[in-house]
Design a protein around this motif. Structure first.
Motif, PDB file in Angstrom:
ATOM      1  N   ASN A  27     -99.589  -4.788  -8.175  1.00 16.01           N
ATOM      2  CA  ASN A  27    -100.329  -4.097  -7.121  1.00 16.01           C
ATOM      3  C   ASN A  27    -101.052  -5.057  -6.176  1.00 16.01           C
ATOM      4  OD1 ASN A  27     -99.547  -1.601  -8.134  1.00 16.01           O
ATOM      5  ND2 ASN A  27    -101.290  -1.518  -9.536  1.00 16.01           N
ATOM      6  N   SER A  28    -101.025  -6.359  -6.491  1.00 19.89           N
ATOM      7  CA  SER A  28    -101.759  -7.335  -5.689  1.00 19.89           C
ATOM      8  C   SER A  28    -101.015  -7.753  -4.423  1.00 19.89           C
ATOM      9  CB  SER A  28    -102.052  -8.581  -6.520  1.00 19.89           C
ATOM     10  OG  SER A  28    -100.842  -9.246  -6.848  1.00 19.89           O
ATOM     11  N   VAL A  29     -99.732  -7.478  -4.373  1.00 18.42           N
ATOM     12  CA  VAL A  29     -98.936  -7.901  -3.231  1.00 18.42           C
ATOM     13  C   VAL A  29     -97.832  -6.868  -2.986  1.00 18.42           C
ATOM     14  CG1 VAL A  29     -97.351  -9.309  -4.614  1.00 18.42           C
ATOM     15  CG2 VAL A  29     -97.697  -9.870  -2.226  1.00 18.42           C
ATOM     16  N   THR A  30     -97.493  -6.688  -1.725  1.00 16.75           N
ATOM     17  CA  THR A  30     -96.411  -5.781  -1.375  1.00 16.75           C
ATOM     18  C   THR A  30     -95.182  -6.619  -1.047  1.00 16.75           C
ATOM     19  OG1 THR A  30     -97.987  -4.200  -0.466  1.00 16.75           O
ATOM     20  CG2 THR A  30     -95.680  -3.942   0.170  1.00 16.75           C
ATOM     21  N   LEU A  31     -94.109  -6.410  -1.810  1.00 19.96           N
ATOM     22  CA  LEU A  31     -92.867  -7.135  -1.583  1.00 19.96           C
ATOM     23  C   LEU A  31     -91.918  -6.264  -0.773  1.00 19.96           C
ATOM     24  CD1 LEU A  31     -92.236  -8.601  -5.173  1.00 19.96           C
ATOM     25  CD2 LEU A  31     -93.278  -9.756  -3.217  1.00 19.96           C
ATOM     26  N   SER A  32     -91.240  -6.888   0.178  1.00 19.54           N
ATOM     27  CA  SER A  32     -90.218  -6.169   0.926  1.00 19.54           C
ATOM     28  C   SER A  32     -89.030  -5.914  -0.006  1.00 19.54           C
ATOM     29  CB  SER A  32     -89.765  -6.990   2.137  1.00 19.54           C
ATOM     30  OG  SER A  32     -89.036  -8.123   1.700  1.00 19.54           O
ATOM     31  N   GLU A  33     -88.080  -5.122   0.470  1.00 23.43           N
ATOM     32  CA  GLU A  33     -86.894  -4.821  -0.344  1.00 23.43           C
ATOM     33  C   GLU A  33     -86.140  -6.115  -0.675  1.00 23.43           C
ATOM     34  OE1 GLU A  33     -82.950  -2.151   0.268  1.00 23.43           O
ATOM     35  OE2 GLU A  33     -84.844  -1.270   0.970  1.00 23.43           O
ATOM     36  N   LYS A  34     -86.005  -7.003   0.302  1.00 20.17           N
ATOM     37  CA  LYS A  34     -85.328  -8.295   0.111  1.00 20.17           C
ATOM     38  C   LYS A  34     -86.100  -9.160  -0.883  1.00 20.17           C
ATOM     39  CE  LYS A  34     -82.598 -11.784   1.321  1.00 20.17           C
ATOM     40  NZ  LYS A  34     -81.336 -11.948   0.665  1.00 20.17           N
ATOM     41  N   GLN A  35     -87.430  -9.223  -0.745  1.00 20.02           N
ATOM     42  CA  GLN A  35     -88.247 -10.018  -1.655  1.00 20.02           C
ATOM     43  C   GLN A  35     -88.182  -9.468  -3.077  1.00 20.02           C
ATOM     44  OE1 GLN A  35     -91.904  -9.685   0.561  1.00 20.02           O
ATOM     45  NE2 GLN A  35     -91.652 -11.724   1.479  1.00 20.02           N
ATOM     46  N   GLU A  36     -88.134  -8.148  -3.211  1.00 20.22           N
ATOM     47  CA  GLU A  36     -88.006  -7.528  -4.533  1.00 20.22           C
ATOM     48  C   GLU A  36     -86.672  -7.898  -5.159  1.00 20.22           C
ATOM     49  OE1 GLU A  36     -88.859  -5.250  -7.959  1.00 20.22           O
ATOM     50  OE2 GLU A  36     -90.130  -6.190  -6.440  1.00 20.22           O
ATOM     51  N   SER A  37     -85.624  -7.944  -4.375  1.00 20.07           N
ATOM     52  CA  SER A  37     -84.306  -8.347  -4.862  1.00 20.07           C
ATOM     53  C   SER A  37     -84.343  -9.804  -5.342  1.00 20.07           C
ATOM     54  CB  SER A  37     -83.272  -8.184  -3.749  1.00 20.07           C
ATOM     55  OG  SER A  37     -82.051  -8.742  -4.117  1.00 20.07           O
ATOM     56  N   ILE A  38     -85.006 -10.657  -4.579  1.00 17.75           N
ATOM     57  CA  ILE A  38     -85.154 -12.066  -4.967  1.00 17.75           C
ATOM     58  C   ILE A  38     -85.962 -12.163  -6.257  1.00 17.75           C
ATOM     59  CG2 ILE A  38     -86.229 -14.260  -4.303  1.00 17.75           C
ATOM     60  CD1 ILE A  38     -85.458 -13.522  -1.378  1.00 17.75           C
TER      61      ILE A  38
END
Length: 190
Positions: A27-38
């Motif tokens: 919950n401390s950071v919001t990852l984009s869809e691409k960053q979540e994939s990484i």
């Protein structure tokens, strides 16, 4: 850094965000869809490493999932950067267990008054600790490894660096600065 130019990075990288995700919580950071994939691929690489795959085996498994060789290699290195070097941790754990076994064996040898066994155990402990090697105990090879340092510059120093991007040298002796003590910060600390 490339050549003599100083690289000033104000942008937070994907790896920085993923590291924060694991250190501070999802919950401390919001990852984009691409960053979540990484992040997921880095986590896959980590799982392969902790389940006794070598670096090359982990790279090959990731390649079989359609990831390029270079990117798979980066994921393995990023996993070690975020979570630590598994091989080194396993070696330290094994060393600790052997050390405990040797201590128990030495205690038994003392109790049984078996001086020869006690000397053999002491010799094994000397080798395990590396005292038999001729090396400087103050030398730490980990300090020579490439490390990332995040520096917080005073705005005047940042402006001076920005102005000098033409490749000229910067005389930091002519900057109004103040010497302060520093403290090593572990990845788990703020």
């Amino acid at each position: 850094m490339s050549g003599n130019a100083l690289e000033v990075r104000n942008k937070i990288t994907t790896l920085d965000k993923i590291r924060k995700y694991y250190l501070k919580g999802e919950n401390s950071v919001t990852l984009s869809e691409k960053q979540e994939s990484i992040r997921i691929n880095i986590y896959k690489a980590w799982n392969l490493l902790i389940h006794y795959h070598s670096n090359e085996q982990a790279v090959n498994v990731l390649k079989n999932e359609g990831i390029s060789h270079a990117q798979a290699y980066r994921y393995v290195n990023d996993a070690k950067s975020i979570f630590g070097d598994v091989e080194k941790n396993h070696q330290e754990a094994e060393k600790y267990l052997i050390k405990e076994d040797l201590m128990r064996l030495q205690q038994r040898a003392i109790k049984d008054k078996d001086g020869l066994l006690e000397l053999r155990v002491i010799n094994s402990r000397i080798k395990l600790a590396g005292f038999d090697k001729n090396k400087d105990p103050k030398f730490d090879p980990d300090k020579l490894k490439a490390q990332t340092y995040v520096l917080k510059l005073h705005p005047s120093a940042a402006k001076m660096i920005e102005v000098s991007r033409d490749g000229n040298s910067i005389d930091f002796n002519n900057v109004d600065t103040e010497d302060i003590d520093y403290q090593d910060v572990n990845d788990g600390e703020d």
